[in-house]
Design a protein around this motif. Structure first.
Motif, PDB file in Angstrom:
ATOM      1  N   PRO A 131      24.713  -9.859  -7.701  1.00  0.00           N
ATOM      2  CA  PRO A 131      23.741  -9.220  -7.739  1.00  0.00           C
ATOM      3  C   PRO A 131      22.128  -8.769  -8.268  1.00  0.00           C
ATOM      4  O   PRO A 131      22.617  -9.353  -9.499  1.00  0.00           O
ATOM      5  CB  PRO A 131      24.464  -8.227  -8.071  1.00  0.00           C
ATOM      6  N   ARG A 132      21.294  -8.848  -7.396  1.00  0.00           N
ATOM      7  CA  ARG A 132      20.572  -8.815  -8.112  1.00  0.00           C
ATOM      8  C   ARG A 132      19.576  -8.119  -7.410  1.00  0.00           C
ATOM      9  O   ARG A 132      19.329  -7.710  -6.300  1.00  0.00           O
ATOM     10  CB  ARG A 132      19.512 -10.752  -8.596  1.00  0.00           C
ATOM     11  N   VAL A 133      18.191  -7.361  -7.895  1.00  0.00           N
ATOM     12  CA  VAL A 133      16.938  -6.360  -7.963  1.00  0.00           C
ATOM     13  C   VAL A 133      15.657  -7.456  -8.413  1.00  0.00           C
ATOM     14  O   VAL A 133      15.501  -7.607  -9.530  1.00  0.00           O
ATOM     15  CB  VAL A 133      17.061  -5.466  -8.723  1.00  0.00           C
ATOM     16  N   MET A 134      15.076  -7.040  -7.639  1.00  0.00           N
ATOM     17  CA  MET A 134      14.052  -7.627  -7.319  1.00  0.00           C
ATOM     18  C   MET A 134      12.360  -6.390  -6.837  1.00  0.00           C
ATOM     19  O   MET A 134      13.041  -6.451  -6.216  1.00  0.00           O
ATOM     20  CB  MET A 134      13.844  -8.938  -6.683  1.00  0.00           C
ATOM     21  N   PRO A 135      11.472  -7.108  -7.038  1.00  0.00           N
ATOM     22  CA  PRO A 135      10.380  -6.017  -6.894  1.00  0.00           C
ATOM     23  C   PRO A 135      10.649  -5.968  -4.986  1.00  0.00           C
ATOM     24  O   PRO A 135      10.504  -7.329  -4.347  1.00  0.00           O
ATOM     25  CB  PRO A 135       9.361  -6.616  -7.295  1.00  0.00           C
ATOM     26  N   TYR A 136      10.359  -5.354  -4.301  1.00  0.00           N
ATOM     27  CA  TYR A 136      10.318  -4.780  -3.032  1.00  0.00           C
ATOM     28  C   TYR A 136       9.338  -6.332  -2.640  1.00  0.00           C
ATOM     29  O   TYR A 136       9.509  -7.199  -2.056  1.00  0.00           O
ATOM     30  CB  TYR A 136       9.659  -4.065  -3.090  1.00  0.00           C
ATOM     31  N   ALA A 137       7.658  -6.300  -2.946  1.00  0.00           N
ATOM     32  CA  ALA A 137       6.642  -7.875  -2.492  1.00  0.00           C
ATOM     33  C   ALA A 137       7.690  -8.424  -2.525  1.00  0.00           C
ATOM     34  O   ALA A 137       7.322  -9.304  -2.266  1.00  0.00           O
ATOM     35  CB  ALA A 137       5.517  -6.774  -3.530  1.00  0.00           C
ATOM     36  N   GLN A 138       8.535  -8.863  -3.690  1.00  0.00           N
ATOM     37  CA  GLN A 138       8.441 -10.583  -4.039  1.00  0.00           C
ATOM     38  C   GLN A 138       9.815 -10.711  -2.859  1.00  0.00           C
ATOM     39  O   GLN A 138       9.820 -11.706  -2.614  1.00  0.00           O
ATOM     40  CB  GLN A 138       9.850 -10.329  -5.212  1.00  0.00           C
ATOM     41  N   PRO A 143       0.235  -1.158  -0.358  1.00  0.00           N
ATOM     42  CA  PRO A 143      -0.066  -0.048   0.305  1.00  0.00           C
ATOM     43  C   PRO A 143       0.890   1.369   0.216  1.00  0.00           C
ATOM     44  O   PRO A 143       0.514   2.000   0.863  1.00  0.00           O
ATOM     45  CB  PRO A 143      -0.934   0.013   1.368  1.00  0.00           C
ATOM     46  N   LEU A 144       1.720   1.500  -1.318  1.00  0.00           N
ATOM     47  CA  LEU A 144       2.694   2.605  -1.353  1.00  0.00           C
ATOM     48  C   LEU A 144       2.216   3.217  -2.475  1.00  0.00           C
ATOM     49  O   LEU A 144       1.851   2.645  -3.693  1.00  0.00           O
ATOM     50  CB  LEU A 144       3.888   2.167  -1.307  1.00  0.00           C
ATOM     51  N   PRO A 145       2.435   4.432  -2.872  1.00  0.00           N
ATOM     52  CA  PRO A 145       2.722   5.027  -4.330  1.00  0.00           C
ATOM     53  C   PRO A 145       3.502   4.122  -4.982  1.00  0.00           C
ATOM     54  O   PRO A 145       4.970   4.233  -4.915  1.00  0.00           O
ATOM     55  CB  PRO A 145       2.557   6.710  -3.503  1.00  0.00           C
ATOM     56  N   ASP A 146       3.145   4.867  -6.241  1.00  0.00           N
ATOM     57  CA  ASP A 146       3.735   3.844  -7.071  1.00  0.00           C
ATOM     58  C   ASP A 146       4.943   2.124  -6.807  1.00  0.00           C
ATOM     59  O   ASP A 146       6.256   2.282  -6.612  1.00  0.00           O
ATOM     60  CB  ASP A 146       4.930   4.186  -7.937  1.00  0.00           C
ATOM     61  N   ALA A 147       3.997   1.911  -5.334  1.00  0.00           N
ATOM     62  CA  ALA A 147       4.962   0.398  -4.836  1.00  0.00           C
ATOM     63  C   ALA A 147       5.494  -0.385  -6.156  1.00  0.00           C
ATOM     64  O   ALA A 147       6.256  -1.279  -5.651  1.00  0.00           O
ATOM     65  CB  ALA A 147       3.573  -0.424  -4.729  1.00  0.00           C
ATOM     66  N   ASP A 148       5.207  -0.385  -7.775  1.00  0.00           N
ATOM     67  CA  ASP A 148       5.715  -1.497  -8.425  1.00  0.00           C
ATOM     68  C   ASP A 148       7.257  -0.875  -8.622  1.00  0.00           C
ATOM     69  O   ASP A 148       8.264  -1.630  -9.369  1.00  0.00           O
ATOM     70  CB  ASP A 148       4.998  -2.194  -9.477  1.00  0.00           C
ATOM     71  N   ARG A 149       7.476   0.279  -8.657  1.00  0.00           N
ATOM     72  CA  ARG A 149       8.822   0.764  -9.103  1.00  0.00           C
ATOM     73  C   ARG A 149      10.148   0.645  -7.268  1.00  0.00           C
ATOM     74  O   ARG A 149      11.006   1.798  -7.497  1.00  0.00           O
ATOM     75  CB  ARG A 149       8.815   1.830  -8.580  1.00  0.00           C
ATOM     76  N   VAL A 150       9.290   0.160  -6.501  1.00  0.00           N
ATOM     77  CA  VAL A 150      10.266  -0.525  -5.373  1.00  0.00           C
ATOM     78  C   VAL A 150      10.430  -1.551  -5.017  1.00  0.00           C
ATOM     79  O   VAL A 150       9.935  -2.778  -5.386  1.00  0.00           O
ATOM     80  CB  VAL A 150       9.294   0.294  -3.641  1.00  0.00           C
ATOM     81  N   VAL A 151      12.202  -1.388  -5.379  1.00  0.00           N
ATOM     82  CA  VAL A 151      12.717  -3.008  -5.547  1.00  0.00           C
ATOM     83  C   VAL A 151      13.821  -2.979  -4.044  1.00  0.00           C
ATOM     84  O   VAL A 151      13.461  -2.368  -3.546  1.00  0.00           O
ATOM     85  CB  VAL A 151      13.302  -2.282  -6.665  1.00  0.00           C
ATOM     86  N   ALA A 152      14.046  -4.088  -3.874  1.00  0.00           N
ATOM     87  CA  ALA A 152      15.163  -4.999  -2.685  1.00  0.00           C
ATOM     88  C   ALA A 152      16.185  -5.421  -3.871  1.00  0.00           C
ATOM     89  O   ALA A 152      16.346  -5.557  -4.920  1.00  0.00           O
ATOM     90  CB  ALA A 152      14.595  -5.914  -2.443  1.00  0.00           C
ATOM     91  N   LEU A 153      17.740  -5.174  -2.862  1.00  0.00           N
ATOM     92  CA  LEU A 153      18.902  -5.624  -3.766  1.00  0.00           C
ATOM     93  C   LEU A 153      19.126  -6.595  -2.572  1.00  0.00           C
ATOM     94  O   LEU A 153      19.612  -6.513  -1.974  1.00  0.00           O
ATOM     95  CB  LEU A 153      19.845  -4.513  -4.422  1.00  0.00           C
TER      96      LEU A 153
END
Length: 902
Positions: A330-337, A128-138
């Protein structure tokens, strides 16, 4: 593109039909006006005559309107609207079928939609965050070890300066700290040590004060904290002047600088945020504390571009630092994942539950289809007339589908309402049992769940409407001719038998599972604890690893500090009025004890349980030397622990009486030995490379103290002396005499805070209530299964009764004729009862097989088996009742009357 334009045009016509009709009539008027003007101009007619001839030449406007509607694909709308209105009338005309069928479909949609919503929140978190699909985890993935490598302080610092496709990079680590307010109250609180960038990534503004800033991350900056809305309300009474107030986090005086709005708990479920002050300069590369890294994709950047940039960076790092980065990817993924709660095989199992719930809907709607088919059979004459008047088979089936769709629509509304309530109750039950859920969990239904329910409704309507329609219209005219000639009418076929059998089989499984779960709950309630547990207050205690500035931070120093702190806490508690005993243990009575597998020496033992071929299934716990003395438990044989047993490496244990009975077969245990085959606790399973585990000598026997329920073989247990070097969190038991032990909780916290501000005390409860939370959580599932079982049983009974009664009623003519020809009543009754009894018997057998597949039948309690047997007998009774009434009525019919039955 033509198809797209056509679809858009039809959608506009569908949802703006009135405007389309208005434009169509305007076109007709314009055409008539132009034709009338032409006739006046070219043939010299008067305007009225020209108008009349133009109308005659144009023809009936209604026919043109119908033709244009057909051309626009709207003709079906009129028929659909008529079918839906007829479906509504059918609901009123057949209230019994409406109630039973509607309840069945509502039940199916309730269960399926509720499960879809909750599992969706587990498997596919929607932040439930603005533009949540652009928040990522590394993260750094260790390709050689097959796991993430979280000691990434150096890489985090490098990524912050090097990466261009990911901005606002931040990191966090989680901890629990004592929050001590000005009134001296000390309570453990979930804390996130987090970068200031987190508040920009989450795009959250504080309700009061400010968020953390980069200046707060400097080592020499004053200690500050931002508190969550729940902490602000619970600990500060929602005081608007809290900003600037000083509290303590453990030993550290900290200033509150902000309050976050309600619902904010980034990164997972935290209520307090302090600056992350870790520096890579303090640790070698590849070492240091574990952190989690997050960020936002830069404007215009995609996830693939970010991954490509990160991969390039990883190759450079592998070349520059082969010792630490050779295997890192190193890899980056959606934060939700990155925060998904289920993975691996559990993910596959959870996903497969979708198939199960769809099959449940199919099965229940098959039950409704039975009822719809029975009703359609009673309308066979009406359907035949419609068919004779020109109605096609497709048109008749469409009408039955529309009737089922109306029924399903009503059921979907009820089912979604119940699903919303169910999800709220489920979230509440989880939080009562396991604490606060991650911040993306919510107690409402998402649009996807509503869409899922709509699709299930259409599927259910297709099953409940189309299948009976196809069945009843197949060979309709030929069947009517045969009926007129006395050759019988519409009959249930094999597919309906399969539906009945499957329905009985599934509904048989629900009560068995419910009884089994309840058996476990009842066992927990009756867990033996042969001491006055109500006089004890229990709590979990843990000590922060942090030490005073300049102090020794080694593990040995921490263990020594922990031992000294525990003894000081014990000393001060003993000095409190009313306290008559204090002791420590790894686990206390009535707590969940993990199962272990052990073996005993060759001195004779009880037969091993064949369900656990790996060894004897037992429990164990480490306890202080005075544990049994404080609890007031006598030593039945041998001796208790003494101070000498607490030395590291001690190899003595004390067993309980169930151990003597279940493992040693009642033989004298003193001097015997046991060792672990598999140990299921913090020490991990024993590996083969480590060699055989050491033997432990049994030195005493004590009564059972509530390690497990009596029906569980791990009720057999034993106790280790609590060694001084044990570092796992401990539990303290304080015996308070002359009052309610629970009332001592505030004093326990105060004494602990006075001993050491970093000593956390949580899970405080009276010892006789320790299993209440688990029991309440299990009872939630028992009640849920009970409701599901009751509804499933009710629907099955109603469906079977209706179908059996209909089947027998349809044979009234046959029975009357056979009576007239002198057939034996006994043979007639047997022929009537044979088919339904066979169906129920097949269903019970199939249900038994299904139950065995779902649950180990050897673990089923006698109550569960008795319940299943009672359910089967009840099912047979209902079938007999369903057959008896119409059979008696048929046997009483005079043959002359029976011959007239159509």
């Amino acid at each position: 593109m033509r198809l797209v334009h056509a679809a858009r045009a039809r959608l506009r016509l569908l949802f703006a039909r009135r405007d389309a009709e208005s434009r169509m009539r305007e076109e007709f008027r314009f055409h008539l006006d132009m034709e009338a003007e032409r006739l006046v101009r070219e043939e010299g007619l008067t305007p009225p005559e020209a108008r009349r001839r133009a109308v005659i030449a144009f023809g009936l406007a209604a026919q043109h309107e119908d033709a244009m509607r057909d051309g626009r694909g709207l003709a079906w709308l009129g028929g659909l609207a008529l079918d839906l209105r007829l479906g509504g009338r059918m609901l009123v005309k057949y209230p019994g079928l409406t109630a039973v069928g509607g309840l069945a479909m509502a039940f199916a949609i309730w269960v399926a939609a509720g499960a879809f919503e909750f599992t969706g929140q587990v498997l596919f978190p929607r932040l439930p965050l603005p533009d949540a699909d652009r928040v990522v985890a590394l993260e750094r993935w260790d390709a050689a070890a097959g796991r993430a490598q979280p000691q990434a302080l150096h890489d985090f610092a490098a990524w912050r300066s090097d990466l261009r496709s990911v901005t606002e990079l931040g990191a966090y680590r989680l901890a629990q700290r004592n929050l001590i307010t000005a009134d001296g109250e000390s309570l453990p609180t979930e804390v996130a040590e987090i970068s200031a960038a987190a508040f920009r990534v989450a795009r959250a503004r504080p309700l009061l004060g400010r968020a953390l800033s980069e200046a707060d991350e400097r080592p020499d900056a004053p200690a500050v904290a931002v508190i969550g809305h729940d902490v602000w309300r619970a600990r500060f009474g929602a005081d608007s002047g809290v900003v600037g107030r000083e509290v303590r986090l453990g030993r550290t005086p900290t200033t509150v600088v902000g309050v976050m709005p309600e619902g904010f708990a980034f990164p997972v479920a935290q209520s307090l945020w302090v600056p992350l002050r870790l520096s890579p300069l303090d640790y070698p590369r590849g070492a240091g504390p574990a952190i989690t890294i997050f960020g936002r994709l830069a404007r215009g950047a995609t996830l693939d571009e970010a991954q490509a940039e990160l991969t390039t960076w990883g190759r450079r790092a592998a070349a520059d630092f082969p010792g630490t980065h050779r295997h890192l990817r190193p890899r980056v993924m959606p934060y939700a994942q990155s925060v998904a709660l289920v993975d691996g095989s559990a993910l596959l199992v959870t996903k497969s539950s979708y198939v199960f719930f769809v099959m449940l809907v199919v099965l229940i709607c098959g039950n409704v289809a039975l009822l719809m088919f029975a009703r359609a059979a009673t309308r066979e004459g009406e359907i035949a007339v419609r068919n004779s008047l020109g109605a096609t088979r497709r048109r008749i089936v469409a009408q039955l589908f529309a009737e089922a769709l109306v029924l399903g629509g009503v059921a979907a509304a009820v089912g979604l309402g119940a699903a919303g309530l169910g999800v709220r109750l489920l979230v509440r039950a989880f939080e009562a049992h396991s604490g606060r859920l991650p911040f993306w969990f919510h107690a409402g239904l998402s649009p996807w769940t509503v869409l899922y329910a709509v699709l299930l409704t259409v599927l259910g309507a297709a099953i409940a409407g189309v299948l009976p329609g196809l069945k009843v219209t197949r060979g309709l005219q030929a069947r009517l001719r045969q009926t007129a000639a006395g050759a019988g009418g519409l009959r249930f076929g094999g597919i309906w038998t399969a539906v009945i059998v499957a329905q009985i089989a599934v509904t048989l499984g629900f009560p068995v599972v419910a009884f089994s779960v309840y058996g476990g709950v009842r066992g927990a309630r009756t867990m033996v604890a042969d001491f006055p547990a109500a006089e004890f207050l229990s709590a979990r205690i843990a000590l922060d690893r942090e030490a005073s500035p300049g102090a020794d931070t080694s593990l040995a120093a921490f263990v020594a500090r922990r031992r000294a702190t525990a003894r000081e806490l014990e000393r001060r508690l003993h000095a409190e009025p009313g306290v008559v005993g204090v002791t420590f243990a790894e686990r206390l009575p009535r707590m969940h004890h993990l199962p272990h597998w052990i073996e005993v020496d060759s001195g004779g033992a009880a037969p091993q349980d064949p369900r656990f071929p790996g060894g004897y299934r037992t429990s164990s716990a480490a306890v202080d030397a005075d544990y049994f003395d404080v609890l007031g438990v006598p030593v039945r044989a041998g001796r208790a622990f003494h101070a000498g047993d607490l030395a590291p490496g001690s190899r003595v244990v004390i067993v309980n009486e169930s151990f003597v009975r279940l493992v040693l077969g009642g033989r004298n245990p003193i001097g015997r030995h046991l060792r672990y085959d598999w140990r299921n606790d913090e020490s991990g399973p024993l590996s083969e490379s480590a060699g055989p585990a050491p033997w432990y000598e049994i030195v005493g026997v004590v009564p059972d103290l509530g390690m497990s329920a009596a029906a569980d073989p791990k009720v057999a247990g034993f106790y280790h002396p609590l060694a001084a070097d044990v570092v796992v969190p401990l539990h303290v038991a304080v015996r308070v005499r002359g009052g309610d032990a629970a009332a001592f909780a505030p004093r326990l916290r105060a004494v602990a805070a006075a001993v050491d501000p970093t000593l956390r005390v949580d899970d405080v409860a009276r010892m006789d209530t320790l299993s209440d939370a688990g029991i309440a959580f299990s009872m939630f599932w028992v009640r849920l299964l009970g409701v599901v079982s009751a509804v499933a049983m009710l629907l099955s009974m109603a469906g079977i009764y209706a179908v059996m009664a209909f089947t027998v009623a349809r044979r009234t003519r046959e029975i009357g004729i056979r009576v007239a020809l002198g057939a034996s009543r006994r043979r007639l009754v047997a022929s009537v009862f044979a088919r339904p009894l066979a169906q129920v018997a097949l269903g019970v057998v199939a249900g038994g097989v299904l139950t065995v597949l779902l649950r180990d039948v050897e673990e089923a309690t006698p109550a569960a088996l008795a319940g299943a047997l009672a359910y089967s007998v009840f099912m047979l009774g209902v079938c007999l009742l369903a057959c008896i009434v119409p059979t008696r009525r048929a046997l009483r019919v005079e043959p002359t009357v029976a011959m007239r039955v159509d």
